[in-house]
Design an enzyme around this catalytic site. Structure first.
Site, PDB file in Angstrom:
ATOM      1  N   CYS A  40      43.605  50.806  29.327  1.00  0.00           N
ATOM      2  CA  CYS A  40      42.974  49.496  29.473  1.00  0.00           C
ATOM      3  C   CYS A  40      42.028  49.510  30.667  1.00  0.00           C
ATOM      4  CB  CYS A  40      44.018  48.432  29.706  1.00  0.00           C
ATOM      5  SG  CYS A  40      45.163  48.327  28.351  1.00  0.00           S
TER       6      CYS A  40
ATOM      7  N   TYR B  66      48.738  53.609  16.243  1.00  0.00           N
ATOM      8  CA  TYR B  66      49.405  53.344  17.526  1.00  0.00           C
ATOM      9  C   TYR B  66      50.834  52.867  17.286  1.00  0.00           C
ATOM     10  CZ  TYR B  66      49.515  51.166  22.297  1.00  0.00           C
ATOM     11  OH  TYR B  66      49.784  50.792  23.585  1.00  0.00           O
TER      12      TYR B  66
ATOM     13  N   HIS C  19      54.612  51.599  23.429  1.00  0.00           N
ATOM     14  CA  HIS C  19      54.445  50.556  24.442  1.00  0.00           C
ATOM     15  C   HIS C  19      55.023  49.210  24.007  1.00  0.00           C
ATOM     16  CE1 HIS C  19      50.944  53.100  26.159  1.00  0.00           C
ATOM     17  NE2 HIS C  19      52.087  53.387  26.765  1.00  0.00           N
TER      18      HIS C  19
ATOM     19  N   ASP D 284      55.718  53.829  31.160  1.00  0.00           N
ATOM     20  CA  ASP D 284      54.711  54.872  30.968  1.00  0.00           C
ATOM     21  C   ASP D 284      53.869  55.056  32.233  1.00  0.00           C
ATOM     22  OD1 ASP D 284      53.114  56.729  29.720  1.00  0.00           O
ATOM     23  OD2 ASP D 284      51.898  55.266  28.656  1.00  0.00           O
TER      24      ASP D 284
END
Ligand code: ADP
Ligand code: SF4
Length: 688
Positions: free
Chosen positions: A31, A170, A173, A266
């Site tokens: 991000c 994906y 997360h 993470d």
């Protein structure tokens, strides 16, 4: 200089399905706080990573549909064809430097509220959404699943049209719908998408197959997958269901990009995890697949990287933060310039940009997020436009960066530091528990400065106004820092409230002037890391510690650096008592007066010492002494930078030093460059 042959292995090309990566350096999706809002800004930022030698440069998570609306976070968008040109800008910028462009398309399912689009979120089963909004996601029916697959496929096709070489599916997360289907705790469906692991993995399998079918002729299909959720049997584990899913789908994608979920796990800070911390959870993946595997672990040391490859842990060195701190990390290894690598310090100021929806920033790399807006390049800086030398007073993060950047411009630089140690607050703070890597801010800059012929460093040199006036420098930067207040003025109190020998400040503790005995009250009116770290210091010394804060939790602002929970856990483990929603109103030497923010009630607690973490004041006496005198002495400019100008974060001090050096001899910036909003109607009225 040439490359050390030990590192040759890092520069081997690796095939990923139909495409070939030129080396093993892989900027995984991360991000930026920028996302769809500023395409030029983002394209330039990513393009510079490609220029720095990364073989693959990926986007951030990219929403595939208005029902996956991340607002208020700024992520990528491929809702429809109108988003293609903006994404193509980035793919082109990456291709310009010979790298592969990857795109992480995704549907967020039950993780986002769709607060912007106002569409009811969808999820495998009825559940409150993962982010803390008073919103529930509704259970998807078969039509929803069909639609979702269609949106994902359309987004994959748009990705290919935009020029991307690698398209993601994906599933990590705790953010993506494919992972939510896998998680038993979020999926209580009774159809073929719920129940057995095979059923829960069905959507992931279908998304991979759909993507391969839609774009697999030209694009590699990568899966970003959660190897462990660190919540034991309640979640996916590396020796349980995560492993079984990878075994099941091992050869289906062209690449596995694995990490531990969720994001706070993470991207742990250096306070809680060191380089390579994910290996124990991800190393199994390569034993189950012949496809290349990328993983992360805040890798900055080429030796560690080589070891990961040689031991068969990973095929690609994945990096988000190390690529932010030094976009040229691969180039520097390639050119044998190991000492030039600007290592990430693991502070997560970069993460705070995403959490606050503002352009990416980095403590170590002041150019990050300014590549387009200010035209800053991490490795290139304009040569000076005038003769004359530069004097920088104070060698904290602001002074060190100012001196280095001015020296890179070709100025003759003199750096004077009052103490015998360089680094200022970074040197002091890096001695606090868990913060040793922060010293990299100092070490990288000192390492660079010491190799430059046009730089003189003077330690033990406390300068006064007379010295500065006589020095003969053309430009002077005052980087004399700040100090913590003792009197209690801060956020909560606008008036002095403390006085006394047993009131301590963070500066006292860092200088080794600790309270002798407890109970110690830490009054954390600052809400960032300092209060919590000082609580650790006192607990390790064996004292009873109570941390008082008006916030709801200890170190509340660290929610923006993903540290709120680990800090709270550490406090609990150490037995630090936290008093939230409370302020300190007075200290009598043996007791503190506490005010409840909730009820206004007053309490007393025994306390033999009070540590005030409230506010700082600039050390600006030198500047004040110079204020009306420097012009007559023939000095072109005297400027306060860093904490001496306005106490802030270390990141801001570095930025301030860098900006000062960039702007020497330049016209003052009148308008901050920015990407202007598009006016759909085509009308553009210039106001006069
Ligand atoms: P910043 O974060 O803005 O860089 P720091 O507090 O980390 O600020 O660093 C300021 C540095 O300036 C400290 O190392 C301090 O010793 C030094 N300093 C303060 N006053 C003087 C002075 N008059 N002459 C030289 N150095 C000074
Ligand atoms: Fe690393 Fe901190 Fe920069 Fe993020 S902000 S890349 S954690 S140095």
């Amino acid at each position: 200089m040439s490359r050390d042959p030990r590192y040759d292995i890092l520069f081997e090309p690796v095939k990923i399905g139909p495409v070939i990566a030129r080396n093993r350096f892989y900027q995984v999706p991360h991000c930026t706080g920028i996302g769809w809002t500023q395409p030029e800004t983002l394209a330039r930022l990513r393009g510079i990573k490609a220029e720095g030698g990364w073989a693959v440069v990926a986007t951030e998570e990219t929403e595939i549909h208005p029902s996956a609306d991340c607002e208020p976070f700024h992520e990528g968008r491929l809702w429809d064809d109108r988003d293609i040109p903006a994404m193509a800008l980035m793919a082109d910028a990456v291709h310009e430097h010979g790298a592969l462009a990857a795109i992480e398309i995704m549907h967020h399912g039950g993780s986002v509220a769709n607060w912007g689009t106002r569409i009811a979120p969808i999820a495998p089963s009825h559940r409150p959404i993962i982010y803390n909004y008073p919103v529930q996601a509704r259970a998807m029916d078969k039509e929803d699943i069909r639609n979702l697959r269609g949106w994902h496929r359309d987004a994959a096709v748009r990705s290919k049209k935009a020029g991307f070489d690698i398209v993601y599916v994906y599933a990590t997360h705790d953010l993506s719908i494919a992972q939510q289907f896998l998680e038993r705790r979020k999926n209580d469906r009774t159809d073929e998408y719920g129940g057995s692991l095979e059923n829960r993995a069905r959507l992931l399998r279908e998304l991979i197959e759909d993507t391969k079918e839609a774009v697999g002729d030209k694009c590699a299909v990568a899966v970003r997958f959660c190897a462990d959720e660190l919540i034991g049997e309640a979640g996916l584990t590396h020796d349980g269901e995560a492993r079984d899913v990878i075994a099941m789908l091992a050869e289906l994608p062209d690449l596995w990009d694995v990490n531990i979920s969720n994001w706070p796990n993470d991207s742990q800070t250096s306070r809680f995890a060191k380089e390579g911390f994910q290996e124990a959870y991800t190393s199994f993946v390569k034993s189950l697949t012949t496809k290349p595997v990328v993983g992360v672990g805040r890798f900055t040391s080429p030796d560690t990287m080589v070891s990961q490859i040689k031991r068969g842990v990973l095929d690609f060195i994945g990096a988000a933060r190390p690529s932010i701190a030094d976009p040229f990390l691969p180039k520097k290894i390639e050119e044998g310039r190991i000492d030039d690598i600007r290592e990430c310090i693991g502070c997560n100021m970069c993460v705070s940009s995403d959490y606050t929806s503002t352009n990416l920033r980095c403590t170590q790399n002041p150019t990050m997020g300014e590549e387009w807006r200010r035209g800053w390049h991490p490795e290139i800086i304009a040569p000076k436009k005038s003769e004359g030398s530069v004097l920088v007073v104070g060698a904290g993060p602001a002074g060190l960066e100012a001196a280095l950047s001015a020296a890179r411009r070709g100025f003759e630089v003199h750096l004077a530091e009052a103490s015998d140690e360089l680094g200022g607050r970074v040197t002091r703070e890096s001695k606090l528990p868990g913060l040793s890597e922060w010293a990299r801010v100092r070490d990288w800059r000192v390492g660079q400065l010491e190799r430059m012929a046009n730089v003189s460093i003077y330690r033990d040199s406390k300068l006064e106004a007379g010295h500065v006036l006589q020095f003969g420098a053309r430009h002077v930067a005052i980087a004399t820092g700040s100090f913590w207040r003792r009197d209690g003025v801060g956020r909560d109190s606008g008036f002095p409230i403390f006085d006394g020998a047993t009131v301590y400040t963070p500066d006292d503790i860092m200088a080794g002037r600790d309270p002798e005995a407890g109970p110690i009250i830490i009054w954390d009116d600052d809400h960032y890391y300092m209060g919590g770290v000082l609580a650790e210091v006192s607990r390790y010394a064996g004292a009873e510690v109570v941390l008082v804060t008006t916030a709801a939790a200890v170190s509340a602002w660290t929610a923006n650096t993903l540290e709120a929970l680990p800090i709270a856990r550490r406090m609990a483990k150490l037995g630090v008592e936290i008093l939230p929603y409370m302020s300190v109103a007075g200290f009598a030497g043996d007791s503190v007066q506490l005010n409840s923010v909730l009820t206004g009630e007053k309490f007393e607690r025994p306390a033999s010492a009070l540590v005030t973490v409230t506010a700082r004041l600039p050390v600006d006496a030198l500047y004040e002494d110079l204020r009306d005198r420097w012009q007559a002495a023939g000095i072109a400019s005297v400027t306060r930078i860093g904490d001496c100008w306005a106490p802030s974060t270390i990141q801001q001090a570095v930025y301030s030093g860098h900006k000062w050096a960039r702007e020497l001899d330049e016209e003052p910036e009148v308008l901050i460059p920015r990407e202007l909003p598009m006016i759909e109607s085509g009308r553009l009225k210039v106001m006069t």
